[in-house]
Design a protein around this motif. Structure first.
Motif, mmCIF file in Angstrom:
data_model
loop_
_atom_site.group_PDB
_atom_site.id
_atom_site.type_symbol
_atom_site.label_atom_id
_atom_site.label_comp_id
_atom_site.label_asym_id
_atom_site.label_seq_id
_atom_site.Cartn_x
_atom_site.Cartn_y
_atom_site.Cartn_z
ATOM 1 N N THR A 11 -5.681 -8.910 -6.281
ATOM 2 C CA THR A 11 -4.439 -8.588 -6.970
ATOM 3 C C THR A 11 -3.247 -8.854 -6.058
ATOM 4 O O THR A 11 -2.248 -9.453 -6.454
ATOM 5 C CB THR A 11 -4.415 -7.097 -7.382
ATOM 6 N N PHE A 12 -3.397 -8.435 -4.791
ATOM 7 C CA PHE A 12 -2.276 -8.614 -3.871
ATOM 8 C C PHE A 12 -1.954 -10.092 -3.651
ATOM 9 O O PHE A 12 -0.816 -10.522 -3.796
ATOM 10 C CB PHE A 12 -2.568 -7.936 -2.528
ATOM 11 N N SER A 17 -8.317 -5.083 -5.174
ATOM 12 C CA SER A 17 -6.997 -4.909 -4.574
ATOM 13 C C SER A 17 -6.531 -6.153 -3.825
ATOM 14 O O SER A 17 -5.392 -6.589 -3.944
ATOM 15 C CB SER A 17 -7.009 -3.733 -3.599
ATOM 16 N N GLN A 38 -8.635 1.285 0.373
ATOM 17 C CA GLN A 38 -8.540 0.090 1.221
ATOM 18 C C GLN A 38 -7.575 0.254 2.388
ATOM 19 O O GLN A 38 -7.088 -0.734 2.933
ATOM 20 C CB GLN A 38 -8.099 -1.104 0.369
ATOM 21 N N TYR A 89 0.825 -1.210 0.000
ATOM 22 C CA TYR A 89 0.000 0.000 0.000
ATOM 23 C C TYR A 89 0.859 1.259 0.000
ATOM 24 O O TYR A 89 0.683 2.148 -0.836
ATOM 25 C CB TYR A 89 -0.928 -0.012 1.230
ATOM 26 N N GLU A 132 0.563 -5.639 -12.106
ATOM 27 C CA GLU A 132 -0.543 -5.368 -11.181
ATOM 28 C C GLU A 132 -1.689 -4.697 -11.924
ATOM 29 O O GLU A 132 -2.856 -5.017 -11.721
ATOM 30 C CB GLU A 132 -0.074 -4.459 -10.050
ATOM 31 N N HIS A 173 -4.398 2.463 -9.283
ATOM 32 C CA HIS A 173 -4.417 1.982 -7.914
ATOM 33 C C HIS A 173 -5.403 2.779 -7.057
ATOM 34 O O HIS A 173 -5.289 2.813 -5.846
ATOM 35 C CB HIS A 173 -3.012 2.023 -7.319
ATOM 36 N N MET A 182 -5.622 -5.740 -12.470
ATOM 37 C CA MET A 182 -6.744 -4.889 -12.089
ATOM 38 C C MET A 182 -7.679 -4.633 -13.268
ATOM 39 O O MET A 182 -8.896 -4.605 -13.102
ATOM 40 C CB MET A 182 -6.237 -3.571 -11.525
ATOM 41 N N ARG A 226 2.696 1.774 -3.342
ATOM 42 C CA ARG A 226 1.898 2.052 -4.544
ATOM 43 C C ARG A 226 1.025 3.294 -4.414
ATOM 44 O O ARG A 226 0.730 3.949 -5.410
ATOM 45 C CB ARG A 226 1.021 0.845 -4.889
ATOM 46 N N ASN A 259 -8.499 2.167 -6.598
ATOM 47 C CA ASN A 259 -9.275 1.225 -5.813
ATOM 48 C C ASN A 259 -8.535 0.875 -4.525
ATOM 49 O O ASN A 259 -9.106 0.809 -3.448
ATOM 50 C CB ASN A 259 -9.519 -0.019 -6.683
ATOM 51 N N LEU A 260 -7.213 0.710 -4.667
ATOM 52 C CA LEU A 260 -6.382 0.364 -3.517
ATOM 53 C C LEU A 260 -6.421 1.465 -2.456
ATOM 54 O O LEU A 260 -6.464 1.202 -1.259
ATOM 55 C CB LEU A 260 -4.942 0.125 -3.988
#
Lengths: 276, 280
Positions: free
Chosen positions: A182-183, A179, B8, A95, A169, B2, A173, A98, B4-5
């Motif tokens: 993907t992780f 997320s 989270q 996290y 990645e 990212h 997606m 990115r 969407n990430l």
């Protein structure tokens, strides 16, 4: 100097050193089978008919320390903490690597900073807080270990994630992975070598750690290092026989673990050193 | 992509962050505050300014622990690195059985400080009994014991890092120096050592921080005896906190000083590593 002579000299030196490295463990092993009167007076002789004590030291040591329970606590805490650290630090590292903003870069530096702070700096307040929050049990201490272990672990995972091409990645997606998927399906499998390194470094630290568990849960739950230290603290004069036997029991699992996972352990420790 | 990430945060960061705050960040700032107060539990702290720091620096046990730690660290760093480097040189000559020796030398690194301390206590007391004394008889025995123990623990670890460094030297570089007629020591001084400087830096700092922060083995081997003369900094801080009533604030002030020295070492390391990276 001719080559054979040189090699003979080098081998003698190596064998001398190897003997010096094995000797201490050997001495503890032979003494664990001697009756305690002979341990302090003749530590370097093999047990003979007179000094041989069979398993007496092991039995009294197991009784005095509750070693089997200690082994259970150590195993539970080490395995639980390592799983928590590998799982949560890798997620956090992904996290903050990115998603780039002020908060994530502050977090990154906070994690790195925590690596240089000695434990003594936080031990008093930390153990009080753990006590207030009811974390002073084998499950709660896993949270404490996650907090302490996250510094180095987030740092190592972040270093690796930066080398992963972001395109794979993005492809996942675009294909509709969220997320989390993907992780776990794309990123984590690629990080396997780093995950092994992180797991080994943390396992070695937590398994052998004394002061943190002693301060947080030591009075109720004795991990192996606490049990061994207790043998000296609790009984006026030390029962050397029990001490030797417990040292053997403490070393054997480490040696088995080492011989089985040697390749990973040495690689992991070198990788950890070079990055840390 | 990212985006969407980004939403989270609670799943990806919060568990680690909560643990980090509870176990490290909050206790760290509390520690700084508590070093300026007098307290027995954390709830009864009253502000006293820098008094704890003045007490810490006028405390003989702290100054003696600092001096002991410095001497111990210097001797350990030198001996560990010289022996580890020598073994690494021998084990990169392609002798048979190299793997076996590497395995043996690295093994003690996995054994924890408490266990190490008691292993060496029996060995050292066993030797000293021929002179009719024990390790707690004279601080110089404790000093020597800690140095030997640290060597035993760290040599294999440093050796592995040196081996990795030596194996990275291109073989033709060494051949070339041989062809030019350089002897063993010339090659060592002019080719090998400059090429393994990154490993040297890593090993120096690893041994430095490991020796400087030593606690478990100190507690198990001598527990500071005789008369606290083999107490290192970490152990002295521990004993000030938990062994002297009303001295918790002084213990915390000592811990802050200890942290500042450790941070200084890390900053120097960072500086050196950065400079090296620019060079290469």
């Amino acid at each position: 100097m001719n080559k054979q002579l040189r090699n003979a000299l080098l081998y003698s030196l190596l064998i001398l050193f190897a003997a010096a490295f094995v000797f201490p463990v050997f001495v503890v092993l032979i003494n664990s089978f001697k009756s305690k009167l002979y341990i302090s007076s003749e530590p370097f002789t093999l047990p003979d008919a007179e000094s041989f004590a069979g398993l007496e030291n092991y039995i009294s040591g197991l009784e005095k320390t509750g070693f089997l329970a200690s082994f259970g606590y150590s195993l539970f805490i080490t395995v639980g903490s390592v799983i928590a650290i590998v799982l949560f630090s890798s997620m956090t590292a992904w996290y903050i690597t990115r998603v780039r903003n002020k908060l994530t870069s502050l977090l990154y530096y906070a994690f790195v900073f925590s690596m240089i702070v000695p434990f003594q700096m936080v031990m008093f307040s930390m153990s009080k807080i753990a006590n207030i929050l009811y974390l002073d049990n084998p499950i709660g201490i896993i949270l404490i270990y996650l907090g302490f272990g996250s510094g180095l672990s987030v740092f190592m995972f972040s270093g690796f994630i930066r080398s992963i091409p972001i395109e794979i990645e993005e492809a996942a997606m675009i294909d509709g992975c969220g997320s989390l998927r993907t992780f776990f399906l794309v990123v984590f499998p690629v990080m396997r070598p780093t995950a092994i390194t992180v797991a080994i470094l943390n396992a070695m630290w937590i398994w052998n750690d004394y002061l943190l568990p002693y301060l947080v849960i030591g009075s109720d739950y004795k991990t192996i290092p606490i049990a061994i230290q207790y043998l000296r603290g609790g009984y006026g004069s030390v029962d050397m026989g029990a001490m030797m036997a417990m040292l053997v029991l403490a070393i054997v699992p480490i040696i088995i673990f080492y011989l089985r996972g040697q390749k990973y352990i040495i690689k992991g420790v070198v990788a950890g050193a070079v990055k840390g | 992509m990212h985006n969407n990430l980004k939403k989270q945060f609670p799943i990806f960061v919060l568990p680690t962050l909560a643990a980090f705050l509870i176990a490290f960040a909050i206790p760290f700032f509390m520690g700084i505050y508590l070093s300026l107060t007098e307290f027995t539990t954390i709830t009864d702290a009253s502000f006293v300014g820098v008094q704890n720091y003045m007490k810490a620096f006028s405390d003989n046990s702290f100054l003696s622990a600092l001096w002991f730690t410095v001497r111990f660290t210097v001797v350990s760093v030198i001996t560990v690195n010289i022996i580890a480097f020598t073994l690494a040189m021998i084990l990169t000559k392609g002798l048979r059985g190299t793997n076996f020796f590497r395995t043996v030398f690295f093994m003690p690194n996995l054994i924890g400080g408490i266990v190490l301390g008691y292993i060496w206590q029996i060995i050292i007391n066993g030797i000293l009994q021929y002179a009719g004394v024990t390790i707690t008889f004279d601080p110089k025995y404790g000093f020597l014991g800690l140095v030997v123990l640290t060597n035993w623990q760290l040599i294999g670890y440093m050796m592995i890092i040196y081996i990795a460094g030596i194996q990275n030297i291109p073989g033709d570089l060494i051949d070339a120096s041989r062809v030019d007629g350089a002897g063993f020591f010339d090659t060592l001084k002019n080719v090998i050592i400059p090429m393994v400087m990154p490993s040297v830096t890593i090993c120096l700092f690893l041994t430095l921080t490991n020796s400087f922060k030593l606690f478990d083995a100190n507690l198990a081997l001598t527990d500071g005896a005789p008369a606290g003369k083999t107490t290192m900094l970490a152990l002295d801080i521990y004993k000030t906190f938990y062994g002297r009533i009303g001295y918790q604030g002084v213990g915390q002030a000592k811990a802050v000083v200890f942290f500042l020295i450790a941070a200084l070492i890390s900053l120097v390391q960072l500086g050196i590593t950065r400079r090296k990276e620019v060079d290469v």
